[in-house]
Design an enzyme around this catalytic site. Structure first.
Site, PDB file in Angstrom:
ATOM      1  N   GLU A   1       3.656   2.177  -7.452  1.00  0.00           N
ATOM      2  CA  GLU A   1       3.330   1.022  -8.021  1.00  0.00           C
ATOM      3  C   GLU A   1       1.862   0.422  -7.628  1.00  0.00           C
ATOM      4  O   GLU A   1       2.121  -0.959  -7.380  1.00  0.00           O
ATOM      5  CB  GLU A   1       4.391   0.133  -7.877  1.00  0.00           C
ATOM      6  CG  GLU A   1       5.941   0.628  -8.180  1.00  0.00           C
ATOM      7  CD  GLU A   1       5.712   0.445 -10.033  1.00  0.00           C
ATOM      8  OE1 GLU A   1       6.239   1.457 -10.668  1.00  0.00           O
ATOM      9  OE2 GLU A   1       4.971  -0.418 -10.671  1.00  0.00           O
TER      10      GLU A   1
ATOM     11  N   GLY B   1      -4.732   8.613  -7.745  1.00  0.00           N
ATOM     12  CA  GLY B   1      -3.803   7.564  -8.448  1.00  0.00           C
ATOM     13  C   GLY B   1      -4.123   6.146  -8.132  1.00  0.00           C
ATOM     14  O   GLY B   1      -3.796   5.261  -9.100  1.00  0.00           O
ATOM     15  N   SER B   2      -4.975   5.921  -7.211  1.00  0.00           N
ATOM     16  CA  SER B   2      -5.499   4.329  -7.123  1.00  0.00           C
ATOM     17  C   SER B   2      -6.298   3.874  -8.176  1.00  0.00           C
ATOM     18  O   SER B   2      -6.409   2.746  -8.621  1.00  0.00           O
ATOM     19  CB  SER B   2      -6.185   4.290  -5.819  1.00  0.00           C
ATOM     20  OG  SER B   2      -5.094   4.616  -5.012  1.00  0.00           O
TER      21      SER B   2
HETATM   22  C1  LIG Z   1       7.016   9.677  -3.744  1.00  0.00           C
HETATM   23  C2  LIG Z   1       6.074   9.359  -4.675  1.00  0.00           C
HETATM   24  C3  LIG Z   1       6.363   9.133  -6.235  1.00  0.00           C
HETATM   25  C4  LIG Z   1       5.305   8.614  -7.294  1.00  0.00           C
HETATM   26  N1  LIG Z   1       5.825   8.406  -8.491  1.00  0.00           N
HETATM   27  C5  LIG Z   1       4.671   8.088  -9.392  1.00  0.00           C
HETATM   28  C6  LIG Z   1       5.087   8.233 -10.913  1.00  0.00           C
HETATM   29  O1  LIG Z   1       6.234   8.245 -11.130  1.00  0.00           O
HETATM   30  N2  LIG Z   1       4.100   8.074 -11.702  1.00  0.00           N
HETATM   31  C7  LIG Z   1       2.760   8.132 -11.155  1.00  0.00           C
HETATM   32  O2  LIG Z   1       1.903   7.820 -12.144  1.00  0.00           O
HETATM   33  N3  LIG Z   1       2.605   8.189  -9.897  1.00  0.00           N
HETATM   34  C8  LIG Z   1       3.370   8.142  -9.168  1.00  0.00           C
HETATM   35  N4  LIG Z   1       3.105   8.237  -7.781  1.00  0.00           N
HETATM   36  C9  LIG Z   1       1.764   8.302  -7.295  1.00  0.00           C
HETATM   37  C10 LIG Z   1       1.009   7.084  -6.847  1.00  0.00           C
HETATM   38  O3  LIG Z   1       1.350   6.057  -7.603  1.00  0.00           O
HETATM   39  C11 LIG Z   1      -0.197   7.325  -5.949  1.00  0.00           C
HETATM   40  O4  LIG Z   1      -0.125   7.985  -4.899  1.00  0.00           O
HETATM   41  C12 LIG Z   1      -0.938   5.954  -5.667  1.00  0.00           C
HETATM   42  O5  LIG Z   1      -1.424   5.335  -6.885  1.00  0.00           O
HETATM   43  C13 LIG Z   1      -1.988   6.447  -4.751  1.00  0.00           C
HETATM   44  O6  LIG Z   1      -2.736   7.436  -5.407  1.00  0.00           O
HETATM   45  P1  LIG Z   1      -3.289   8.726  -4.482  1.00  0.00           P
HETATM   46  O7  LIG Z   1      -2.097   9.246  -3.817  1.00  0.00           O
HETATM   47  O8  LIG Z   1      -4.138   9.628  -5.404  1.00  0.00           O
HETATM   48  O9  LIG Z   1      -4.264   7.954  -3.437  1.00  0.00           O
HETATM   49  P2  LIG Z   1      -5.924   7.864  -3.501  1.00  0.00           P
HETATM   50  O10 LIG Z   1      -6.140   7.176  -4.823  1.00  0.00           O
HETATM   51  O11 LIG Z   1      -6.579   9.165  -3.165  1.00  0.00           O
HETATM   52  O12 LIG Z   1      -5.963   6.751  -2.608  1.00  0.00           O
HETATM   53  C14 LIG Z   1      -5.731   7.079  -0.914  1.00  0.00           C
HETATM   54  C15 LIG Z   1      -5.724   5.879   0.043  1.00  0.00           C
HETATM   55  O13 LIG Z   1      -6.919   5.217  -0.287  1.00  0.00           O
HETATM   56  C16 LIG Z   1      -6.761   3.860  -0.416  1.00  0.00           C
HETATM   57  N5  LIG Z   1      -7.663   3.069  -1.390  1.00  0.00           N
HETATM   58  C17 LIG Z   1      -7.839   3.510  -2.665  1.00  0.00           C
HETATM   59  N6  LIG Z   1      -8.935   2.537  -3.087  1.00  0.00           N
HETATM   60  C18 LIG Z   1      -9.402   1.950  -2.162  1.00  0.00           C
HETATM   61  C19 LIG Z   1     -10.089   0.871  -1.890  1.00  0.00           C
HETATM   62  N7  LIG Z   1     -10.889   0.170  -2.975  1.00  0.00           N
HETATM   63  N8  LIG Z   1     -10.174   0.246  -0.646  1.00  0.00           N
HETATM   64  C20 LIG Z   1      -9.560   0.554   0.454  1.00  0.00           C
HETATM   65  N9  LIG Z   1      -8.484   1.737   0.214  1.00  0.00           N
HETATM   66  C21 LIG Z   1      -8.324   2.222  -0.872  1.00  0.00           C
HETATM   67  C22 LIG Z   1      -5.287   3.893  -1.298  1.00  0.00           C
HETATM   68  O14 LIG Z   1      -4.473   2.675  -1.153  1.00  0.00           O
HETATM   69  C23 LIG Z   1      -4.483   4.839  -0.709  1.00  0.00           C
HETATM   70  O15 LIG Z   1      -3.989   4.362   0.673  1.00  0.00           O
HETATM   71  C24 LIG Z   1       3.924   8.658  -6.859  1.00  0.00           C
HETATM   72  C25 LIG Z   1       3.862   8.764  -5.491  1.00  0.00           C
HETATM   73  C26 LIG Z   1       4.608   9.280  -4.452  1.00  0.00           C
HETATM   74  C27 LIG Z   1       4.246   9.529  -3.168  1.00  0.00           C
END
Ligand SMILES: Cc1cc2nc3c(=O)[nH]c(=O)nc-3n(C[C@H](O)[C@H](O)[C@H](O)COP(=O)(O)OP(=O)(O)OC[C@H]3O[C@@H](n4cnc5c(N)ncnc54)[C@H](O)[C@@H]3O)c2cc1C
Length: 404
Positions: A378, A148-149
């Site tokens: 977000e 999601g990031s």
């Molecule tokens: C309860 C809940 C509700 C949600 N609701 C929605 C929704 O309504 N719609 C939607 O689209 N998404 C939703 N999400 C998803 C949320 O937006 C993602 O979880 C978030 O964007 C992070 O993506 P990921 O979990 O795949 O982590 P990843 O992208 O795998 O990242 C893992 C970790 O690595 C860190 N990271 C990433 N890139 C870097 C970098 N360049 N340098 C250092 N650290 C980094 C991230 O910050 C994160 O802490 C929700 C998530 C949760 C838990």
């Protein structure tokens, strides 16, 4: 006039206009006198109020002018500017379910305002206007299991055009609001893999053939969902904006959205701090009140100072929209600062309450769990820091990224 007051407005209200102070105070009274009383009647982890409690509150919120605060006035919303949205978001978060359900749903949920700014006349009439009238939650589905990031590179859900339809295949993860929504916006790839410009946005209705959902229980009360699309047919009229312009269309909306999001988190923490202050003034250990211990005084003072600082940064970000400046930079900064501050404050409040702080009879327990998620949703903290660092150091640094 007391010291610290300018006209009718106290210095502590800076930089709010008289009108905004009035909106804030009215919202605060509405929360205290009506919303919180209704909420006392539902269970600890409730995510909505029953109609007999909610309907009169929604009627009142419309009368008070705080209905769908982000939606344009011409379509039935309150049409508040970003500073107004931040002020109301802080106040409406101050109830047990307030971290994710502001004012227990009494102020309605805004439809994604890209429908108004990027949608066709037909989309505004079919989705935007009824969305504001009902105030129902709408989901926004970007994230997938692939990440999601960095959604521009991670999105694999694909939409292929066939005549007057798109055929959608793939799955979204962690999507909020699905349990209450009738429709949502879904981002899918129509162009090249890994290309930010290859993503298109669609309005997807829940009853559409080939659409299914599965709840994913998580730490917070309000579960997100997995959405699966199997040959799901979307009429071309449901495409929002042009093909390949999905991210371009929503970038202003998502940057702006971080400001009320940030304000909501400090609203929750402010409420928790006020409850903790009341508690330490009456709880006694070792022959004196907790409030007389320096360790506790420092927890209270640090929390108040950090909340004031976070609030100022939120106001600064909100004002950038009207006074000019780099809104994206300030909204990222205030999102990280507020969400991380709020979590620290809640953690201290748990400590001040002792065992009661983790008991389900206290809202603090729920806020602790829910504020943890705010640092991920977000755009997680790290991704917001990347935005700030890039501005300061220049883009293209190793270890950078691009927020979605
Ligand atoms: C309860 C809940 C509700 C949600 N609701 C929605 C929704 O309504 N719609 C939607 O689209 N998404 C939703 N999400 C998803 C949320 O937006 C993602 O979880 C978030 O964007 C992070 O993506 P990921 O979990 O795949 O982590 P990843 O992208 O795998 O990242 C893992 C970790 O690595 C860190 N990271 C990433 N890139 C870097 C970098 N360049 N340098 C250092 N650290 C980094 C991230 O910050 C994160 O802490 C929700 C998530 C949760 C838990």
């Amino acid at each position: 006039m007391r010291v610290g007051q300018v006209g009718a407005i106290s210095m502590s209200d800076w930089p709010l206009s008289e009108e905004l102070v009035q909106i804030r105070d009215t919202t605060r009274r509405f929360m205290r006198n009506e919303v919180k009383k209704a909420e006392e009647q539902v269970e600890h982890d409730a995510i909505h109020l029953p109609h007999d409690l909610l309907d009169p509150l929604q009627k009142k919120a419309r009368e008070l002018g705080i209905w769908c605060i982000r939606s344009p006035e011409e379509y039935g919303g309150a049409g508040l500017d970003l500073l107004g949205q931040a002020v109301v978001a802080e106040e409406t978060a101050r109830c047990k379910m307030g971290a994710y359900i502001p004012a227990c749903g009494a102020i309605g949920f805004d439809p994604p305002n890209v429908v108004f700014y990027g949608g066709t006349k037909d989309q505004i009439e079919r989705f935007g206007i009824p969305g504001v009238q009902k105030g129902d939650k709408v989901f926004t589905a970007i994230t997938e299991a692939s990440g999601g990031s960095d959604p521009a590179r991670a999105i694999r859900t694909r939409a292929v055009r066939k005549g007057d339809r798109y055929i959608l295949n793939g799955a979204k993860m962690w999507i909020s609001g699905v349990q209450h929504a009738q429709w949502g916006i879904v981002f899918a790839r129509t162009g090249e893999a890994g290309d930010r410009g290859g993503i298109t946005c669609f309005i997807v209705e829940k009853g559409m053939k080939g659409f299914s959902q599965r709840e994913i229980p998580v730490i917070r009360s309000y579960s997100p969902f997995e959405l699966v699309f199997e040959d799901c047919e979307i009429p071309v009229e449901n495409r929002l904006g042009e093909e390949g312009e999905g991210f371009k269309l929503v970038s202003k909306w998502s940057v702006e959205g971080r400001i009320p999001y940030a304000a909501g988190t400090i609203g929750v923490a402010q409420e928790a701090l006020e409850q903790a202050i009341e508690w330490v003034k009456q709880r006694e250990t070792f022959r004196s009140k907790l409030a007389d211990k320096q360790a506790i005084q420092w927890m209270v003072a640090d929390s108040e100072m950090e909340l004031q600082a976070a609030r100022m940064l939120i106001y600064k970000a909100a004002m950038t929209a009207t006074t000019g400046g780099d809104l994206k930079y300030f909204s990222s900064m205030c999102k990280v600062t507020a969400t991380e501050t709020a979590f620290r404050v809640i953690d201290r409040c748990v400590q001040m309450f002792g065992a009661l702080g983790v008991a389900e009879e206290m809202p603090i327990e729920r806020w602790f769990r829910e504020l943890r998620v705010k640092r991920l949703g977000e755009g997680p903290s790290e991704v917001q820091r990347v935005v700030v660092a890039r501005q300061l150091l220049g883009s293209g640094r190793k270890g950078g990224g691009e927020e979605g």
